[in-house]
Design an enzyme around this catalytic site. Structure first.
Site, PDB file in Angstrom:
ATOM      1  CG  ASP A   1     -33.396 -62.088  40.039  1.00  0.00           C
ATOM      2  OD1 ASP A   1     -34.347 -62.246  40.836  1.00  0.00           O
ATOM      3  OD2 ASP A   1     -33.408 -61.205  39.151  1.00  0.00           O
TER       4      ASP A   1
ATOM      5  CD  GLU B   1     -37.898 -57.770  41.299  1.00  0.00           C
ATOM      6  OE1 GLU B   1     -38.703 -56.829  41.315  1.00  0.00           O
ATOM      7  OE2 GLU B   1     -36.677 -57.604  41.542  1.00  0.00           O
TER       8      GLU B   1
END
Lengths: 518, 518
Positions: free
Chosen positions: A141, A208
């Site tokens: 991400d 994250e």
């Protein structure tokens, strides 16, 4: 729970910057030809990595094109799409036991109560009981990015400045470059017909940038299952301190992210009609936010300073040796707005003191020009970077109590709530264990210099979880440079760091495999 | 320059709310049949307006579909498109001398230095030297609107709640409904074969929501040209005070809109890496903004209070008679967050005291969730509503000096600038001149009640320009209600107000034509 800083008698090598990158490679190759068993394949391995350049850039470019912004609920399908793209790549490279592990529904605060978390990608390369097993962690991400924020190019297109030899794009250094790096290292071995010296396990997550929600539990659940044989963990999700010298990182700050929600009218109002007669949430918010920190960076919330570990004399001395300068700091920030005029204070306030940043306001007018609105509901965002020995739960209580107290002083009729959005604890490790030693040798082999040993101001909360749950060491092995602009506009990764980083990863696996300790 | 409040010996009629709208029409019709020469056509005119309902709604709907947001540079082509749509409508209705008058380049601050201002639409209906000439002003631009701000329906689609008899859409009440109202009044006369009793001149602008840039000069330039024969000006760009009783408006607050620009790093930074070591513009901004106003609505900038005209005893008494209540205020705001617990204080702080609102921040994180960014450049937006006898230039100086002083206290290395974005002066008029009297009679004829005489907290800066440049009276004749949510989400206009408003406009023209004075 947290180990204290372990920097006894370290001798750091002074930095040396080699302007001519080609010379670095020559040195590395000639060193590798010197004959040790471990290094015998470095020459052909590094050459193969260079040869596969077009393929490795294309692999990175394809990932960058997927706007996998975990913090934007509306882009969640793109995050999932990127997970599938990665899993397909792993499959092509011969990884086995590939799983897109679902983590369930995202807990509040969320707009969509049924929002599914993006999956964690688990995969193995090799399962030889005679080899050590390295878990490599990364995240697919990325932070939000909009062209209008000031990007020179479309953030979701990989753009290469051929003259500068730099790649631009959201996530290129944080953390798509390093994630692709591990895949590329495997591919280079396969193309050479060279055995990978260790078993590799991937743990690539998609949350994250939004607090790694759900990953802690997965790691705990898999400690005795998927991750049972893990000997060490390597995380490549941080940066060199500066722009010139490779580093190994043995400490991270934590991050507790808060929001202040203030609600007044039922809907946004016209400031002509209601201005002066209604209590404005935005006015309350700036009052409360103005009490959090002073302009010298001192946090004004009671109780926090007292929790910070005192600076020991031995620790104090370490900072002098680090290859870093105020000029470098200013160059990275693009300004002369540092709060301190010396290297030591800057590094201490990045590494071992807490800091409070105010990120913005949700719900207020944010466009250009003039809008005469009284925003009905505003949400102020701020976070505190944590360090030893701040206790996270105590910190939350101090912060929320402070905000409640400051709001009470305003005697406002508006509704008020201060809350934690997510947190991640700080981490410190022993920088001289087998994994760090292997990484130091790899750095020397590729870059021709000893690495600096640094801590980081940023947070990779999962570091601590891996250490505790898997009872293994964790190494932070950065690929990018300090001026890469992670979380910022025009995020970049130098081609020399992408390729040098992969070579370092490859060499690290070989040195670690050959080490006596685990 | 500014005339003082002229409310000598006024007798306000108490409000009476007729729940059954059909009875209002019956009363109006029966009154019109009582025989005066002026009123002889009201019956057929009002009936025709009702008959043309589908056409009048469609005309409004087509305008709403064009997102003519003047404050968003990227939408400027849409503003121009809407001007062309309106000009085409005027042409179909037989208006003559139609001009899309260009106003040149938009002055800074703008992103695009070549940005053209949207045109002003000038047009005539009739040019009979024996008739009076009424200039009708309105604006075709709208405030920004995004579905995600909390709209229940697409803001750029006209949606009708048939049960509630309410139309929703950005601009429906501010100011597309009233603008279309004038066109519809002309159409109703044409369909009936009835002569319009006055010459009409339109002045429809496309920059009202962004400071009416360029219009002052156009009005001055045309005072002896296009607008030479204008006898009075009617502006329909405000609202009833509450939701029940029609009003005529004789005063407006001004608005001076400011921004504070703070620049630090060269680009947005990662709060982990830079937090604690760099001076954060957002921290400076909340500190400075927190010194502007207290949570009771008191402006904390020196010198402003002293410029406000004192409350006279006669003025004080007026407020008691106005049809308004704290409950109505709370209903309109959708909360119980009023700063005062009585009607008089609320109205005084809306009409005759200055107020300061903080609208938002450009450049900071504004999304949902958590982004760990240190914004590099933030722009705080706030505005002050002005009243007699605040001098605009002095106010600007006080505000900018205050901001500079507060920023200096912070000893920040960041770059700071406080500046005016746009201003518009306040206005007060004589509510008993020929034009106001005609409007009062029209209100009685259509709604069956005497209007309340009110002032407004909002700003229509151009009111003052018309008065001064054309040396004519200006009437503010509202169409919508106090709870229409102009500048807010779910902006609405009741069908009864759209149609009642048009009938009032039509009757006003007839009464004004018949009045002895100008």
């Amino acid at each position: 729970m947290i180990r204290r800083i372990l920097c006894r008698g370290t001798s750091f090598t002074a930095a040396r910057f080699l302007k001519d990158r080609s010379r670095i490679s020559v040195r590395a190759y000639s060193k590798s030809m010197s004959g040790s068993e471990v290094e015998k394949n470095f020459d052909s391995l590094f050459k193969k990595i260079d040869e596969l350049k077009p393929r490795f850039i294309e692999r990175l470019a394809k990932g960058i094109e997927i706007p996998a912004v975990s913090g934007d609920e509306s882009l969640r399908p793109q995050v999932v799409k990127k997970a599938h793209y990665l899993a397909d790549e792993l499959k092509k490279l011969g990884f086995s036991d590939i799983e897109l592990r679902e983590l369930g529904t995202q807990p509040p605060p969320v707009a969509d109560p049924n929002l599914q978390l993006p999956p964690v990608i688990l995969a193995r390369y090799g399962n030889d009981p005679t080899k050590k097993t390295v878990l490599v962690y990364g995240h697919y991400d990325v932070q939000p990015a909009n062209l209008e924020d000031g990007w020179n190019t479309d953030p979701f297109k990989l753009v290469i400045d051929e003259e500068k030899q730099i790649m631009y794009g959201r996530g290129v250094t944080d953390d798509s470059g390093p994630v692709k790096g591990w895949l590329n290292v495997v591919e280079a071995h396969r193309e050479l017909g060279l055995d990978l010296p260790v078993n590799l396990i991937t743990c690539f997550e998609g949350m994250e940038e939004s607090g790694s929600i759900g990953l802690d539990k997965l790691i705990a659940d898999e400690a005795e299952n998927y991750f049972k044989k893990v000997d060490t963990v390597c995380i490549s999700d941080n940066y060199w301190l500066g722009t010139k010298k490779p580093v190994l990182t043995y400490g991270l700050r934590g991050c507790n992210y808060y929001q202040i929600i203030i609600e007044g009218p039922g809907a946004d109002l016209h400031s002509g009609i209601f201005g002066g007669s209604i209590s404005e949430p935005m006015i309350d918010l700036v009052k409360v936010m103005s009490t959090l920190v002073d302009t010298k960076g001192n946090i004004l919330i009671d109780g926090i300073k007292e929790m910070v570990a005192p600076v020991l004399e031995s620790e104090d001395a370490l900072y002098d040796k680090i290859d870093f300068s105020v000029d470098e700091f200013n160059a990275a920030s693009g300004s002369k707005t540092a709060l301190f005029d010396n290297k030591k204070d800057i590094l201490m306030h990045r590494w071992r003191y807490p800091s409070l940043s105010i990120h913005g306001v949700e719900g207020a007018f944010y466009g250009s020009g003039a809008k005469t609105v009284i925003p009905a509901k505003v949400i102020g965002k701020f976070s505190i970077r944590t360090v030893p020995n701040i206790e996270s739960a105590k910190l939350d209580q101090y912060v929320i109590d402070h905000c409640n107290r400051e709001f009470a002083k305003l005697q406002s009729p508006n509704k008020f709530k201060a809350e934690l959005i997510h947190d991640g604890d700080y981490w410190v490790s022993d920088p001289f264990n087998a994994s760090f030693s292997a990484a130091a040798k790899a750095t020397k082999a590729v870059w021709g210099v000893e690495p600096d040993y640094t801590r980081e101001g940023g947070s990779i909360p999962i570091t601590l979880t891996f250490e505790q749950e898997l009872k293994s060491n964790v190494l932070l092995l950065p690929m990018g440079r300090g001026d890469d602009g992670a979380h910022s506009i025009n995020e970049k990764l130098d081609l020399s760091n992408y390729f040098g980083g992969m070579k370092t990863m490859a060499a690290y696996l070989h040195y670690y495999a050959a080490s006596e300790e685990k």
